[in-house]
Design a protein around this motif. Structure first.
Motif, PDB file in Angstrom:
ATOM      1  N   ASP A 155      48.876  39.212  21.182  1.00  0.00           N
ATOM      2  CA  ASP A 155      47.859  39.338  20.143  1.00  0.00           C
ATOM      3  C   ASP A 155      46.738  38.334  20.436  1.00  0.00           C
ATOM      4  OD1 ASP A 155      46.382  39.097  17.705  1.00  0.00           O
ATOM      5  OD2 ASP A 155      48.125  39.734  16.557  1.00  0.00           O
ATOM      6  N   PRO A 156      45.477  38.768  20.474  1.00  0.00           N
ATOM      7  CA  PRO A 156      44.383  37.827  20.759  1.00  0.00           C
ATOM      8  C   PRO A 156      44.313  36.683  19.756  1.00  0.00           C
ATOM      9  CG  PRO A 156      43.533  39.885  19.875  1.00  0.00           C
ATOM     10  CD  PRO A 156      44.968  40.125  20.207  1.00  0.00           C
ATOM     11  N   ARG A 157      44.817  36.917  18.548  1.00  0.00           N
ATOM     12  CA  ARG A 157      44.792  35.873  17.521  1.00  0.00           C
ATOM     13  C   ARG A 157      45.828  34.791  17.778  1.00  0.00           C
ATOM     14  NH1 ARG A 157      44.235  41.021  13.688  1.00  0.00           N
ATOM     15  NH2 ARG A 157      45.748  41.597  15.297  1.00  0.00           N
ATOM     16  N   SER A 158      46.697  35.020  18.785  1.00  0.00           N
ATOM     17  CA  SER A 158      47.683  34.006  19.156  1.00  0.00           C
ATOM     18  C   SER A 158      47.194  33.152  20.316  1.00  0.00           C
ATOM     19  CB  SER A 158      49.005  34.686  19.546  1.00  0.00           C
ATOM     20  OG  SER A 158      48.873  35.392  20.784  1.00  0.00           O
ATOM     21  N   MET A 159      45.963  33.393  20.773  1.00  0.00           N
ATOM     22  CA  MET A 159      45.431  32.683  21.927  1.00  0.00           C
ATOM     23  C   MET A 159      44.590  31.477  21.505  1.00  0.00           C
ATOM     24  SD  MET A 159      44.261  35.956  24.264  1.00  0.00           S
ATOM     25  CE  MET A 159      43.550  34.907  25.559  1.00  0.00           C
ATOM     26  N   PRO A 160      44.927  30.298  22.003  1.00  0.00           N
ATOM     27  CA  PRO A 160      44.080  29.130  21.741  1.00  0.00           C
ATOM     28  C   PRO A 160      42.698  29.302  22.363  1.00  0.00           C
ATOM     29  CG  PRO A 160      46.259  28.461  22.498  1.00  0.00           C
ATOM     30  CD  PRO A 160      46.151  29.942  22.724  1.00  0.00           C
ATOM     31  N   LYS A 161      41.766  28.519  21.901  1.00  0.00           N
ATOM     32  CA  LYS A 161      40.383  28.590  22.371  1.00  0.00           C
ATOM     33  C   LYS A 161      40.277  28.452  23.885  1.00  0.00           C
ATOM     34  CE  LYS A 161      35.952  26.314  21.291  1.00  0.00           C
ATOM     35  NZ  LYS A 161      35.327  25.268  20.417  1.00  0.00           N
ATOM     36  N   GLU A 162      41.111  27.609  24.499  1.00  0.00           N
ATOM     37  CA  GLU A 162      41.004  27.331  25.936  1.00  0.00           C
ATOM     38  C   GLU A 162      41.994  28.112  26.788  1.00  0.00           C
ATOM     39  OE1 GLU A 162      38.539  25.791  27.307  1.00  0.00           O
ATOM     40  OE2 GLU A 162      37.684  25.391  25.329  1.00  0.00           O
ATOM     41  N   GLN A 163      42.595  29.176  26.256  1.00  0.00           N
ATOM     42  CA  GLN A 163      43.429  30.032  27.099  1.00  0.00           C
ATOM     43  C   GLN A 163      42.522  30.951  27.908  1.00  0.00           C
ATOM     44  OE1 GLN A 163      46.731  31.945  25.149  1.00  0.00           O
ATOM     45  NE2 GLN A 163      47.046  33.413  26.802  1.00  0.00           N
ATOM     46  N   ASN A 164      42.732  30.999  29.227  1.00  0.00           N
ATOM     47  CA  ASN A 164      41.794  31.742  30.083  1.00  0.00           C
ATOM     48  C   ASN A 164      42.017  33.249  30.079  1.00  0.00           C
ATOM     49  OD1 ASN A 164      44.220  31.494  31.467  1.00  0.00           O
ATOM     50  ND2 ASN A 164      43.319  30.722  33.358  1.00  0.00           N
ATOM     51  N   TRP A 165      43.243  33.689  30.223  1.00  0.00           N
ATOM     52  CA  TRP A 165      43.569  35.125  30.199  1.00  0.00           C
ATOM     53  C   TRP A 165      44.741  35.359  29.259  1.00  0.00           C
ATOM     54  CZ3 TRP A 165      42.582  33.264  35.362  1.00  0.00           C
ATOM     55  CH2 TRP A 165      41.428  33.811  35.947  1.00  0.00           C
ATOM     56  N   PRO A 166      44.853  36.550  28.724  1.00  0.00           N
ATOM     57  CA  PRO A 166      46.021  36.836  27.884  1.00  0.00           C
ATOM     58  C   PRO A 166      47.265  37.056  28.739  1.00  0.00           C
ATOM     59  CG  PRO A 166      44.713  38.830  28.158  1.00  0.00           C
ATOM     60  CD  PRO A 166      43.927  37.707  28.812  1.00  0.00           C
ATOM     61  N   ILE A 167      48.411  36.708  28.219  1.00  0.00           N
ATOM     62  CA  ILE A 167      49.674  37.074  28.848  1.00  0.00           C
ATOM     63  C   ILE A 167      49.782  38.584  28.709  1.00  0.00           C
ATOM     64  CG2 ILE A 167      52.187  36.853  28.720  1.00  0.00           C
ATOM     65  CD1 ILE A 167      51.701  34.029  27.499  1.00  0.00           C
ATOM     66  N   SER A 168      49.756  39.291  29.831  1.00  0.00           N
ATOM     67  CA  SER A 168      49.606  40.750  29.789  1.00  0.00           C
ATOM     68  C   SER A 168      49.827  41.327  31.179  1.00  0.00           C
ATOM     69  CB  SER A 168      48.198  41.113  29.309  1.00  0.00           C
ATOM     70  OG  SER A 168      47.216  40.523  30.164  1.00  0.00           O
ATOM     71  N   VAL A 169      49.696  42.646  31.285  1.00  0.00           N
ATOM     72  CA  VAL A 169      49.658  43.327  32.575  1.00  0.00           C
ATOM     73  C   VAL A 169      48.289  43.988  32.673  1.00  0.00           C
ATOM     74  CG1 VAL A 169      50.798  44.976  34.111  1.00  0.00           C
ATOM     75  CG2 VAL A 169      52.134  43.797  32.355  1.00  0.00           C
ATOM     76  N   GLU A 170      47.744  44.044  33.870  1.00  0.00           N
ATOM     77  CA  GLU A 170      46.406  44.610  34.044  1.00  0.00           C
ATOM     78  C   GLU A 170      46.416  45.808  34.991  1.00  0.00           C
ATOM     79  OE1 GLU A 170      42.045  43.460  36.038  1.00  0.00           O
ATOM     80  OE2 GLU A 170      43.660  41.972  35.974  1.00  0.00           O
ATOM     81  N   MET A 171      45.743  46.883  34.585  1.00  0.00           N
ATOM     82  CA  MET A 171      45.372  47.932  35.523  1.00  0.00           C
ATOM     83  C   MET A 171      43.980  47.544  36.007  1.00  0.00           C
ATOM     84  SD  MET A 171      45.431  52.109  35.325  1.00  0.00           S
ATOM     85  CE  MET A 171      44.171  52.366  34.059  1.00  0.00           C
ATOM     86  N   GLN A 172      43.919  47.049  37.224  1.00  0.00           N
ATOM     87  CA  GLN A 172      42.699  46.453  37.765  1.00  0.00           C
ATOM     88  C   GLN A 172      41.756  47.500  38.331  1.00  0.00           C
ATOM     89  OE1 GLN A 172      42.876  44.638  41.661  1.00  0.00           O
ATOM     90  NE2 GLN A 172      41.885  42.780  40.888  1.00  0.00           N
ATOM     91  N   PHE A 173      40.479  47.398  37.968  1.00  0.00           N
ATOM     92  CA  PHE A 173      39.451  48.293  38.494  1.00  0.00           C
ATOM     93  C   PHE A 173      38.642  47.560  39.554  1.00  0.00           C
ATOM     94  CE2 PHE A 173      39.246  50.175  33.945  1.00  0.00           C
ATOM     95  CZ  PHE A 173      40.403  50.900  34.173  1.00  0.00           C
ATOM     96  N   LEU A 174      38.474  48.191  40.708  1.00  0.00           N
ATOM     97  CA  LEU A 174      37.661  47.638  41.791  1.00  0.00           C
ATOM     98  C   LEU A 174      36.754  48.727  42.341  1.00  0.00           C
ATOM     99  CD1 LEU A 174      40.322  45.666  43.913  1.00  0.00           C
ATOM    100  CD2 LEU A 174      38.704  44.703  42.256  1.00  0.00           C
ATOM    101  N   ALA A 175      35.661  48.332  42.942  1.00  0.00           N
ATOM    102  CA  ALA A 175      34.781  49.265  43.659  1.00  0.00           C
ATOM    103  C   ALA A 175      34.564  48.741  45.068  1.00  0.00           C
ATOM    104  CB  ALA A 175      33.447  49.422  42.934  1.00  0.00           C
ATOM    105  N   GLY A 176      34.190  49.632  45.968  1.00  0.00           N
ATOM    106  CA  GLY A 176      33.902  49.227  47.333  1.00  0.00           C
ATOM    107  C   GLY A 176      32.703  48.307  47.403  1.00  0.00           C
TER     108      GLY A 176
END
Length: 296
Positions: free
Chosen positions: A132-153
């Motif tokens: 939950d984003p509301r559980s993240m302190p101000k200085e947390q860089n990324w959420p604990i999560s899994v990412e489907m990463q988007f990239l382009a050439g």
């Protein structure tokens, strides 16, 4: 020996009589197949159903109007920034999900913001099973999560697949074992320039995850769980390495590269699986008995 024509006719009539109830049963079975009810997560007008959390800022502070809606598109922009200053951001849909199919289109536009890490050039993604984003302190860089990463050439002729898996604060099982890598490449083609790319994410709790690009499966893995590294500044009370991630929030990413998102829709695969209920859906794969409703 030849059959008598009348005998053949009698057999044909008898066969037809036997087939009628079978056909009726088949038709009845087909009629029970539910129409898929996709939910539109982005209404094309605003992000009132979404929650912003940007590194160095409190939850709900949309610093620099990073996430904005124009022309029916969610746009990620940095024209009100100076130096990027590690202000990694995410836009979270308001409720968590567990079993679902998520589709969306994305395209990269513009230039990387000054001060953003070089690896974020034409790099973004969608996070899922997030805290939950509301559980993240101000200085947390990324959420604990899994990412489907988007990239382009990058226009250099080198392959750069999209819809990869990255794991901030998590681990996944890939090819039968917990994979030690932060990111796992998909088998997708490389998409250059600012073309729209259609993606699909299929999530089945913590049992299976599938990534698709333009309708083609490009990656699958299982058992997302808390672990690994990368994430800093989190509340240590939340940290439980090995804890299965069975549900969580969905979030669009902001890492310094301008990007557009549209056509964000979700098909919930969890719900009432009792055919007698008024809200039964044949495509549900995860039962939620408490959700069933019945005629009075």
């Amino acid at each position: 020996m030849k059959s008598h024509p009348i005998s053949q006719l009698i057999k044909s009539i008898a066969l037809a009589i036997l087939l009628v109830p079978m056909l009726a049963t088949a038709v009845k079975g087909q009629s029970k197949k539910s129409k898929e009810e996709w939910a539109t997560l982005f209404n094309g007008k605003d992000i009132n159903d979404w929650i912003v959390k940007i590194h160095h800022h409190d939850v709900s502070v949309n610093f620099g109007n990073t996430f904005r809606v124009e022309d029916g598109i969610i746009k990620v922009r940095y024209d009100q920034y100076g130096d990027f200053n590690e202000q990694f951001g995410h836009l979270y849909y308001k409720q968590p999900y567990s079993y679902y199919r998520l589709v969306m289109d994305y395209r990269f536009v513009g230039e990387l913001q000054r001060g953003a890490p070089e690896y974020t050039i034409k790099n973004s993604g969608v996070m899922f099973h997030s805290q939950d984003p509301r559980s993240m302190p101000k200085e947390q860089n990324w959420p604990i999560s899994v990412e489907m990463q988007f990239l382009a050439g990058l226009g250099d002729g080198k392959p750069r697949p999209t819809c990869n898996m990255c794991s901030p604060g998590t681990d996944v099982v890939y090819n039968g074992k917990v994979d030690p890598n932060h990111c796992i490449n998909s088998t997708s083609a490389t998409y250059e320039g600012d073309q729209w790319v259609h993606t699909e994410l299929i999530v089945m709790g913590d049992s299976l995850v599938i990534h698709k690009v333009n309708g083609e499966e490009v990656l699958r893995y299982s058992k997302p769980q808390m672990g690994g590294g990368v994430v800093t500044g989190y509340d240590p009370a939340l940290w439980e390495p090995g804890k299965p991630l069975t549900e969580g929030y969905i979030a669009l990413q902001s890492e310094g590269q301008p990007i557009d998102f549209k056509n964000i829709e979700l098909l919930n695969l969890e719900g009432c699986m009792d055919p007698k209920a008024t809200n039964y859906k044949s495509y549900f794969i995860k039962s939620k008995p408490g959700a069933c409703t019945y005629k009075k």
